[in-house]
Scaffold this motif. Structure first.
Motif, PDB file in Angstrom:
ATOM      1  N   SER A  41       0.830  -1.202   0.000  1.00  0.00           N
ATOM      2  CA  SER A  41       0.000   0.000   0.000  1.00  0.00           C
ATOM      3  C   SER A  41       0.866   1.254   0.000  1.00  0.00           C
ATOM      4  O   SER A  41       0.579   2.214  -0.725  1.00  0.00           O
ATOM      5  N   ASN A  42       1.923   1.244   0.784  1.00  0.00           N
ATOM      6  CA  ASN A  42       2.832   2.397   0.836  1.00  0.00           C
ATOM      7  C   ASN A  42       3.550   2.611  -0.490  1.00  0.00           C
ATOM      8  O   ASN A  42       3.840   3.749  -0.863  1.00  0.00           O
ATOM      9  N   LEU A  43       3.819   1.538  -1.218  1.00  0.00           N
ATOM     10  CA  LEU A  43       4.408   1.670  -2.555  1.00  0.00           C
ATOM     11  C   LEU A  43       3.415   2.359  -3.487  1.00  0.00           C
ATOM     12  O   LEU A  43       3.760   3.311  -4.189  1.00  0.00           O
ATOM     13  N   GLU A  44       2.189   1.843  -3.484  1.00  0.00           N
ATOM     14  CA  GLU A  44       1.169   2.359  -4.394  1.00  0.00           C
ATOM     15  C   GLU A  44       0.833   3.826  -4.097  1.00  0.00           C
ATOM     16  O   GLU A  44       0.452   4.565  -4.991  1.00  0.00           O
ATOM     17  N   LYS A  45       0.990   4.239  -2.856  1.00  0.00           N
ATOM     18  CA  LYS A  45       0.756   5.634  -2.472  1.00  0.00           C
ATOM     19  C   LYS A  45       1.953   6.517  -2.799  1.00  0.00           C
ATOM     20  O   LYS A  45       1.891   7.730  -2.663  1.00  0.00           O
ATOM     21  N   GLY A  46       3.064   5.900  -3.206  1.00  0.00           N
ATOM     22  CA  GLY A  46       4.262   6.659  -3.536  1.00  0.00           C
ATOM     23  C   GLY A  46       5.084   7.064  -2.327  1.00  0.00           C
ATOM     24  O   GLY A  46       5.964   7.904  -2.420  1.00  0.00           O
TER      25      GLY A  46
END
Length: 71
Positions: A41-46
């Motif tokens: 999720s943190n990846l997808e949020k940048g």
């Protein structure tokens, strides 16, 4: 000349691809080796950078090429 690491990942496109395949963030997190779903999720949020190793895993899960993340 810009390298792949200099380019920005189009996370909206990655998310759309993931959702179109019906794949959850929790599933991808587990496949990428994260203990919690917030890892992906943190990846997808940048909020976190995507490593080359994780990019290869993500491309395999989403049935695409890593280059597709940048288009």
């Amino acid at each position: 000349m810009a390298t792949a690491t200099d380019k920005k990942i189009n996370w909206a496109k990655v998310r759309k691809k993931r959702e179109s395949l019906g794949i959850s963030q929790a599933f991808i997190s587990r496949k990428m080796g994260y203990k919690y779903s917030s890892g992906y999720s943190n990846l997808e949020k940048g909020m976190v950078r995507l490593t080359a190793e994780k990019a290869a895993i993500l491309a395999e899960i989403l049935h695409c090429k890593q280059e597709d993340f940048f288009k």
